[in-house]
Design a protein around this motif. Structure first.
Motif, PDB file in Angstrom:
ATOM      1  N   ASP A 277       0.816  -1.222   0.000  1.00 18.41           N
ATOM      2  CA  ASP A 277       0.000   0.000   0.000  1.00 18.41           C
ATOM      3  C   ASP A 277       0.851   1.275   0.000  1.00 18.41           C
ATOM      4  OD1 ASP A 277      -2.476   1.415   0.075  1.00 18.41           O
ATOM      5  OD2 ASP A 277      -2.160   1.789   2.204  1.00 18.41           O
ATOM      6  N   LEU A 278       1.999   1.261   0.692  1.00 19.16           N
ATOM      7  CA  LEU A 278       2.849   2.453   0.728  1.00 19.16           C
ATOM      8  C   LEU A 278       3.842   2.426  -0.427  1.00 19.16           C
ATOM      9  CD1 LEU A 278       3.634   3.045   4.513  1.00 19.16           C
ATOM     10  CD2 LEU A 278       1.727   3.867   3.121  1.00 19.16           C
ATOM     11  N   VAL A 279       3.895   3.530  -1.165  1.00 15.31           N
ATOM     12  CA  VAL A 279       4.745   3.649  -2.358  1.00 15.31           C
ATOM     13  C   VAL A 279       5.673   4.844  -2.174  1.00 15.31           C
ATOM     14  CG1 VAL A 279       4.744   4.136  -4.840  1.00 15.31           C
ATOM     15  CG2 VAL A 279       3.009   2.619  -3.850  1.00 15.31           C
ATOM     16  N   ALA A 280       6.947   4.674  -2.493  1.00 17.83           N
ATOM     17  CA  ALA A 280       7.898   5.783  -2.496  1.00 17.83           C
ATOM     18  C   ALA A 280       7.789   6.493  -3.841  1.00 17.83           C
ATOM     19  CB  ALA A 280       9.310   5.280  -2.269  1.00 17.83           C
TER      20      ALA A 280
ATOM     21  N   ALA B 174      12.512  -2.020  -0.868  1.00 13.90           N
ATOM     22  CA  ALA B 174      13.623  -2.782  -1.431  1.00 13.90           C
ATOM     23  C   ALA B 174      14.787  -1.867  -1.820  1.00 13.90           C
ATOM     24  CB  ALA B 174      13.144  -3.570  -2.651  1.00 13.90           C
ATOM     25  N   THR B 175      14.474  -0.630  -2.211  1.00 14.07           N
ATOM     26  CA  THR B 175      15.500   0.342  -2.560  1.00 14.07           C
ATOM     27  C   THR B 175      16.037   0.971  -1.282  1.00 14.07           C
ATOM     28  OG1 THR B 175      14.313   0.827  -4.602  1.00 14.07           O
ATOM     29  CG2 THR B 175      16.016   2.395  -3.923  1.00 14.07           C
ATOM     30  N   ALA B 176      17.329   0.755  -0.995  1.00 16.48           N
ATOM     31  CA  ALA B 176      17.907   1.205   0.271  1.00 16.48           C
ATOM     32  C   ALA B 176      17.750   2.701   0.483  1.00 16.48           C
ATOM     33  CB  ALA B 176      19.386   0.817   0.339  1.00 16.48           C
TER      34      ALA B 176
ATOM     35  N   THR C 202      14.520   7.742  -4.518  1.00 15.93           N
ATOM     36  CA  THR C 202      13.956   7.496  -5.844  1.00 15.93           C
ATOM     37  C   THR C 202      12.566   6.899  -5.670  1.00 15.93           C
ATOM     38  OG1 THR C 202      14.362   6.436  -7.984  1.00 15.93           O
ATOM     39  CG2 THR C 202      15.041   5.215  -6.011  1.00 15.93           C
ATOM     40  N   THR C 203      12.040   6.276  -6.695  1.00 14.92           N
ATOM     41  CA  THR C 203      10.706   5.674  -6.599  1.00 14.92           C
ATOM     42  C   THR C 203      10.821   4.181  -6.312  1.00 14.92           C
ATOM     43  OG1 THR C 203      10.642   5.332  -8.987  1.00 14.92           O
ATOM     44  CG2 THR C 203       9.683   7.372  -8.134  1.00 14.92           C
ATOM     45  N   ASP C 204       9.835   3.667  -5.587  1.00 16.17           N
ATOM     46  CA  ASP C 204       9.782   2.237  -5.259  1.00 16.17           C
ATOM     47  C   ASP C 204       8.316   1.903  -4.988  1.00 16.17           C
ATOM     48  OD1 ASP C 204       9.794  -0.302  -3.822  1.00 16.17           O
ATOM     49  OD2 ASP C 204      11.942   0.003  -3.486  1.00 16.17           O
ATOM     50  N   THR C 205       7.788   0.916  -5.678  1.00 17.01           N
ATOM     51  CA  THR C 205       6.367   0.574  -5.552  1.00 17.01           C
ATOM     52  C   THR C 205       6.029  -0.111  -4.236  1.00 17.01           C
ATOM     53  OG1 THR C 205       6.656  -1.578  -6.629  1.00 17.01           O
ATOM     54  CG2 THR C 205       6.165   0.335  -8.052  1.00 17.01           C
TER      55      THR C 205
ATOM     56  N   ALA D 232       6.174  -3.196  -3.618  1.00 23.12           N
ATOM     57  CA  ALA D 232       5.471  -4.452  -3.908  1.00 23.12           C
ATOM     58  C   ALA D 232       5.844  -5.537  -2.903  1.00 23.12           C
ATOM     59  CB  ALA D 232       5.801  -4.905  -5.327  1.00 23.12           C
ATOM     60  N   GLY D 233       4.816  -6.154  -2.298  1.00 18.42           N
ATOM     61  CA  GLY D 233       5.023  -7.245  -1.352  1.00 18.42           C
ATOM     62  C   GLY D 233       5.564  -6.807  -0.005  1.00 18.42           C
ATOM     63  N   LYS D 234       5.651  -5.498   0.232  1.00 17.71           N
ATOM     64  CA  LYS D 234       6.233  -4.986   1.481  1.00 17.71           C
ATOM     65  C   LYS D 234       5.151  -4.370   2.377  1.00 17.71           C
ATOM     66  CE  LYS D 234      10.566  -5.554   0.034  1.00 17.71           C
ATOM     67  NZ  LYS D 234      11.587  -6.350   0.730  1.00 17.71           N
TER      68      LYS D 234
END
Length: 488
Positions: free
Chosen positions: A185-188, A223-225, A251-254, A256-258
């Protein structure tokens, strides 16, 4: 022979007043941890001008008291929170919490999923992270994500806890320490965080406060540090949390699965709510004990000092009404012990020093820093009163110094160009719940400083003074974040 009074046998405590200069009825005094205390009644006298034929002085006359002075202390979590609030003249914006004051009352039951509370459960909305502390079953003292709540229940996912069989003890608590979205649900996003389901406006967030993104496990982090770490909130909308300070490389990170976790704290900014206190000093070597009361004590100044490889310290300067000494205690007085948290140092307990929104990692390493808060109070004196009848507020001023290595010309250039920048630092424990403070001065200008070239075999340094001032969009000069828990 009577005992001589020693400094180690002097206790200092305080209670906040409702009316300036008036000791509250049945006061509950909180013990003050101190390294020094210069509070005094400071009586002022005048010699009579009457002319006598025998050439002698008629009298020495008490005309006023200028009670006040300095108190020194070492910084430790939760020890100076009232001082911060009073020096900034602000009010802590606290995350929801419930603490047991009477056994098995404020919290009366814990099943594998549900806390039963006397009141206040509805403040714990779905998605918040609740930290349980002080429960008899050690495994229950952890963080869980709230699934739902009512006025008297806080519900967590299935099998989060072990059911408690005995009464819930005094001191046990549940406290909001952050929030988490459902899986994915949370997206960067480029501007900050977005969500599809979680409503950020229900979480008590405010522009200017800092948040820590990412939990202890891979499943609770992006997943993106570069999308994990500390960010400063600049705007809050239902499904968008905008940041004006982000980790380098964001940056952006969806997501997904987190199930991404975000940790938050209580929040304090400067305002104009002036508060006064009564201080009680007990001289315990005296028999009977001597009690000194200093009333109307209002914080005029506060200084926070970070020196290299030292204990972080602070001091308060008070301006008040008057003082008195007596050999019996104020009627109905009770005592509240000071928090017993460990003292913070400037080596292993400072996890960030930021300048211009970027962590200082070199070459301009900071050797020392000082923040000075000044309310520019004035005594308000009047006929008919020995002590002040009040204190008048002045301009809220925050200044300080930064002593750094001269590793590159950037700081010196900021002095010469009168460049607007910022200063922040984070100090807290690396053990236990990793409780932490974040101090932020979002808008400063360096008021002076140049490279200091001494004798041979020395490092060139630059010591710059600074003036903080109102941030044009956040609307304050200084903020303090108080984080009761951070992931390891």
């Amino acid at each position: 022979m009577a005992e001589l009074q020693t400094t180690n046998r002097v206790t200092l405590s305080k209670v906040r007043e409702s009316t300036f200069g008036v000791i509250p009825t049945s006061p509950a005094f909180t013990t003050r941890r101190q390294t020094s205390s210069g509070l005094a009644a400071n009586p002022k006298t005048v010699v009579s001008n009457e002319i006598r034929s025998d050439r002698q002085v008629r009298d020495l006359i008490l005309v006023s008291q200028e009670a006040g002075g300095d108190i020194g202390g070492e910084l430790a979590f939760n020890v100076a929170d009232d001082d911060f609030e009073e020096a900034l003249q602000g009010t802590w914006s606290n995350n929801p919490s419930i603490t047991v004051v009477t056994s098995d009352t404020e919290i009366s039951d814990l099943t594998t999923t549900t806390l039963t509370v006397a009141a206040g459960g509805a403040a714990f909305v779905a998605g918040m992270l609740g930290l349980l502390s002080g429960f008899p079953t050690a495994g229950n003292n952890k963080v869980g994500r709230v699934a739902s709540s009512t006025g008297t229940t806080i519900v967590f996912p299935s099998s989060t806890f072990t059911a408690e069989s005995g009464p819930i003890p005094v001191g046990a608590s549940v406290r909001v320490v952050g929030f988490a979205g459902a899986s994915g649900d949370l997206v960067a996003a480029a501007s900050g965080l977005t969500s599809t389901t979680l409503d950020f406006t229900t979480l008590g967030l405010a522009a200017g406060e800092w948040v820590r993104i990412g939990g202890a496990s891979a499943g609770s982090q992006f997943a993106t540090a570069a999308c994990n770490g500390w960010c400063r909130v600049s705007a809050v909308a239902a499904h968008a949390l905008t940041f004006d300070v982000k980790p380098t490389g964001w940056t952006t990170d969806t997501g997904a699965g987190k199930t991404v976790e975000v940790y938050t704290g209580d929040f304090l900014v400067n305002a104009s709510t002036k508060r006064s206190s009564t201080f009680e000093r007990q001289y315990l070597d005296h028999s009977p004990v001597t009690y000194e009361y200093l009333t109307g004590q209002t914080p005029d100044q506060m200084k926070i000092t970070l020196a290299t490889q030292a204990i972080a310290t602070f001091s308060m300067t008070y301006m008040g009404k008057n003082g008195e000494v007596q050999q019996s205690r104020v009627s109905g007085a009770t005592d509240i012990p000071a928090p017993s948290t460990d003292v913070l140092n400037t080596s292993s307990n400072v996890s960030r020093v930021g300048f211009g929104g970027v962590e200082v990692t070199g070459p301009n390493y900071v050797m020392s820093a000082e923040v000075n808060i000044n309310n520019n109070l004035r005594r308000q004196n009047a006929i008919g009163s020995t002590g002040a009848v009040g204190t008048g507020n002045g301009e809220f001023s925050v200044t300080g110094t930064l002593d750094t290595y001269f590793g590159d010309p950037s700081i010196y250039q900021a002095v010469i160009n009168n460049t607007a920048t910022s200063f922040d630092f984070r100090i807290g424990r690396a053990d236990g719940n990793r409780s932490t403070y974040v101090f932020d001065l979002p808008q400063i200008k360096l008021s002076g400083g140049s490279p200091e070239v001494g004798g041979k075999n020395q490092d060139v340094t630059i010591k710059g003074g600074f003036q903080a001032y109102r941030h044009p969009t956040l609307g304050y000069t200084i903020s303090i974040g108080r984080f009761w828990y951070l992931p390891n």
